[in-house]
Design a protein around this motif. Structure first.
Motif, PDB file in Angstrom:
ATOM      1  N   ALA A  78     142.753 159.595  22.136  1.00  0.00           N
ATOM      2  CA  ALA A  78     143.170 160.806  22.853  1.00  0.00           C
ATOM      3  C   ALA A  78     143.612 161.876  21.860  1.00  0.00           C
ATOM      4  CB  ALA A  78     144.304 160.478  23.818  1.00  0.00           C
ATOM      5  N   TRP A 101     138.095 156.633  33.850  1.00  0.00           N
ATOM      6  CA  TRP A 101     139.101 156.689  34.914  1.00  0.00           C
ATOM      7  C   TRP A 101     138.448 157.183  36.210  1.00  0.00           C
ATOM      8  CZ3 TRP A 101     143.410 160.989  34.841  1.00  0.00           C
ATOM      9  CH2 TRP A 101     144.284 160.783  35.907  1.00  0.00           C
ATOM     10  N   GLU A 102     137.768 158.325  36.074  1.00  0.00           N
ATOM     11  CA  GLU A 102     137.169 158.977  37.237  1.00  0.00           C
ATOM     12  C   GLU A 102     136.075 158.127  37.899  1.00  0.00           C
ATOM     13  OE1 GLU A 102     136.623 163.161  36.003  1.00  0.00           O
ATOM     14  OE2 GLU A 102     134.736 162.963  37.115  1.00  0.00           O
ATOM     15  N   ALA A 144     130.512 161.325  29.926  1.00  0.00           N
ATOM     16  CA  ALA A 144     131.363 161.810  28.825  1.00  0.00           C
ATOM     17  C   ALA A 144     130.513 162.526  27.780  1.00  0.00           C
ATOM     18  CB  ALA A 144     132.127 160.648  28.194  1.00  0.00           C
ATOM     19  N   THR A 167     130.030 166.031  28.995  1.00  0.00           N
ATOM     20  CA  THR A 167     131.240 166.837  28.781  1.00  0.00           C
ATOM     21  C   THR A 167     131.355 167.256  27.322  1.00  0.00           C
ATOM     22  OG1 THR A 167     132.312 165.500  30.466  1.00  0.00           O
ATOM     23  CG2 THR A 167     133.741 166.874  29.108  1.00  0.00           C
ATOM     24  N   PRO A 201     137.481 162.664  26.638  1.00  0.00           N
ATOM     25  CA  PRO A 201     136.501 162.700  27.729  1.00  0.00           C
ATOM     26  C   PRO A 201     136.007 161.306  28.140  1.00  0.00           C
ATOM     27  CG  PRO A 201     135.990 164.407  26.134  1.00  0.00           C
ATOM     28  CD  PRO A 201     137.157 163.648  25.575  1.00  0.00           C
ATOM     29  N   GLU A 226     146.853 164.570  26.843  1.00  0.00           N
ATOM     30  CA  GLU A 226     145.439 164.753  27.200  1.00  0.00           C
ATOM     31  C   GLU A 226     144.665 163.463  26.932  1.00  0.00           C
ATOM     32  OE1 GLU A 226     142.626 168.272  25.984  1.00  0.00           O
ATOM     33  OE2 GLU A 226     144.609 168.529  25.076  1.00  0.00           O
ATOM     34  N   LEU A 227     143.632 163.225  27.726  1.00  0.00           N
ATOM     35  CA  LEU A 227     142.770 162.069  27.471  1.00  0.00           C
ATOM     36  C   LEU A 227     141.489 162.526  26.778  1.00  0.00           C
ATOM     37  CD1 LEU A 227     142.972 160.110  30.871  1.00  0.00           C
ATOM     38  CD2 LEU A 227     144.104 159.522  28.719  1.00  0.00           C
ATOM     39  N   GLN A 282     137.770 158.570  28.084  1.00  0.00           N
ATOM     40  CA  GLN A 282     138.846 157.979  28.899  1.00  0.00           C
ATOM     41  C   GLN A 282     138.870 158.610  30.297  1.00  0.00           C
ATOM     42  OE1 GLN A 282     141.787 158.907  25.833  1.00  0.00           O
ATOM     43  NE2 GLN A 282     142.328 156.739  25.711  1.00  0.00           N
ATOM     44  N   GLU A 283     138.697 159.934  30.336  1.00  0.00           N
ATOM     45  CA  GLU A 283     138.692 160.621  31.632  1.00  0.00           C
ATOM     46  C   GLU A 283     137.577 160.111  32.529  1.00  0.00           C
ATOM     47  OE1 GLU A 283     138.531 164.852  31.346  1.00  0.00           O
ATOM     48  OE2 GLU A 283     140.555 164.943  30.501  1.00  0.00           O
ATOM     49  N   LYS A 284     136.396 159.966  31.940  1.00  0.00           N
ATOM     50  CA  LYS A 284     135.256 159.538  32.747  1.00  0.00           C
ATOM     51  C   LYS A 284     135.374 158.071  33.155  1.00  0.00           C
ATOM     52  CE  LYS A 284     133.307 163.461  32.988  1.00  0.00           C
ATOM     53  NZ  LYS A 284     133.294 164.180  34.284  1.00  0.00           N
TER      54      LYS A 284
END
Lengths: 294, 161
Positions: B81, B95-96, B152, B155, B89, B86-87, B91-93
């Protein structure tokens, strides 16, 4: 702690490493990539008293190609072999064999020499090196000798290396012009240990007849089938020819049974892979002659 | 018992420690340095849970001794991160898009994926699966992991343009 205790040595030159091998001999294990050695140590299947780490010996890691041969330093990473444009162009069999080894994370660390010295029966590089007639440079403190790949692999996880010797370099000569190649393997999942494998190199003359043939199978140790190679010379590639050759190739093939596959299955699979390897090598040899293959 | 001094950089920060040569890098990271994001799975190089970036390349930290990391630059999941709020991308994906369930294999997969996207910014599904073949996940069936990595990648390439 997983592994048993050991004394750790980190030489920075070949001379220093060979000195340590001479001093500790059979109580020592050289550590290259560690992708086979360290699991064995973690399980305590082996407990070397001395570990001689070759990763600091930078003069052992190189790929040098000239017109005659490719020289590979023993601790060159498998991933480097796989990604070298020179290897891809002139020794594609090595690139294809390397791509079957474990996974990218393993190949990033695993070395060419380490895989050869470990001599695991299902390993890819021993089969490729035998097929390519590679020669291995083995050194001890006061001796240096060159051994052909075929003479290097003696049996299941057993090589010609003496306890005080290190494998320093592997030399692979250039293939005949327009040679086709193929590396074939069967495993349960991609990256698993191979249940069977076969490597072939074929080159054709201007009349489309085979004038150079190499065929090696995985077994308890890599087995080059010279009789079959000789029988292919002067013949035109055909499905029937390769089917017959593949059946003859497994006649004296030694295989072991284990939890993953019976010896009988492995032999049958080797025959099928031998046929496919010869057929693909022939197709590529033709493509090479037409100048269309990459 | 003889020990060795190890100095290395992890996630941009200097660390050092005294280790027995037989101490695995995984155990050094977790037990000595408290970086428990790196997970211990099979401890013989099969599962990929302990994957870290060693001088930029994904490797098994259970097949390296800590002494071998002397002078090396490592990245572990703690360093993915950009900052504390902030994560990444990836990690965000994950999660999402439900790229994880129990999460045990996730640190190793994130590091493998980060290395993949550095080398191949827009990987095909086959390329993602080839790289992932060295990381075992027993929950997800991989489908959402593959999707998350490819998303990701999008992104990241949007950010570059």
């Amino acid at each position: 702690m997983k592994p048993a205790k050991f004394d750790y040595h980190d030489p920075t030159s070949i001379e220093e490493a060979l000195g340590l091998m001479a001093q500790f001999g059979d109580q020592a294990r050289p550590l290259a990539g560690g992708q086979s050695l360290v699991p064995l140590m973690n399980f305590r299947l082996i407990r070397p008293a001395h570990l001689i780490d070759l990763n600091g010996v930078s003069e052992l890691s190189y790929l040098r190609a000239d017109d005659a041969a490719l020289r590979i330093g023993a601790t060159t990473r498998q991933r480097e072999l796989e990604r070298s444009p020179e290897v891809a162009k002139r020794w594609p069999l090595l690139r294809d064999a390397a791509a079957f080894i474990g996974h990218i994370q393993i190949r990033n660390r695993g070395t060419v020499g380490g895989s050869l010295a470990h001599a695991f029966p299902s390993a890819e590089l021993p089969v490729a090196m035998v097929t390519l007639d590679a020669s291995m440079v083995l050194c001890a403190k006061t001796t240096r000798r060159s051994v052909s790949a075929e003479d290097f692999f003696l049996s299941y996880m057993t090589t010609a290396l003496q306890p005080d010797e290190l494998l320093l370099e592997i030399a692979v000569t250039a293939l005949p012009g327009n040679a086709g190649w193929s590396y074939q393997e069967v495993s349960r999942r991609h990256g698993d240990f191979a249940l069977a494998g076969a490597a072939a190199v074929l080159a054709l003359d201007a009349n489309g007849c085979i004038h150079h043939a190499r065929l090696t199978l995985t077994g308890t140790t890599p087995m080059r089938v010279r009789k079959v190679e000789e029988s292919l010379l002067g013949e035109r590639p055909s499905e029937a020819l390769f089917r017959d050759a593949a059946q003859r190739a497994i006649e004296n093939l030694e295989q072991d049974s284990d939890i993953h596959a019976s010896a009988e299955y492995r032999r049958d699979a080797c025959a099928a892979l031998a046929r496919r390897a010869l057929a693909q090598a022939a197709v590529r040899a033709v493509e090479q002659m037409k100048g269309t293959s990459q | 018992m003889s020990t060795r001094q190890v100095r290395l950089t992890i996630n941009g920060r200097e660390y050092s420690g005294e280790v027995e040569p037989r101490k695995l890098l995984t155990d050094f990271l977790r037990d000595d340095l408290g970086l428990t994001g790196t997970h211990v799975g099979c401890e013989h190089g099969v599962c990929g849970a302990c994957t870290v970036l060693f001088n930029g390349e994904p490797v098994r930290s259970c097949l390296l001794f800590a002494v071998q990391a002397n002078g090396a630059e490592l990245k572990t999941v703690e360093g993915i991160a950009p900052n504390a709020t902030e994560l990444h991308p990836l990690q965000e994906k994950f999660w999402e898009l439900h790229g994880l369930q129990c999460g045990f294999c996730t640190p190793g997969i994130l590091l493998t994926a980060e290395a993949l996207l550095k080398e191949i910014p827009n990987p095909s599904e086959a390329e993602v699966r080839e790289w992932l073949s060295g990381n075992l996940c027993r929950c997800t069936g991989y489908q959402n992991i593959v999707t998350a990595i490819q998303e990701a990648a999008k992104t990241l390439s949007e950010r570059r343009t």
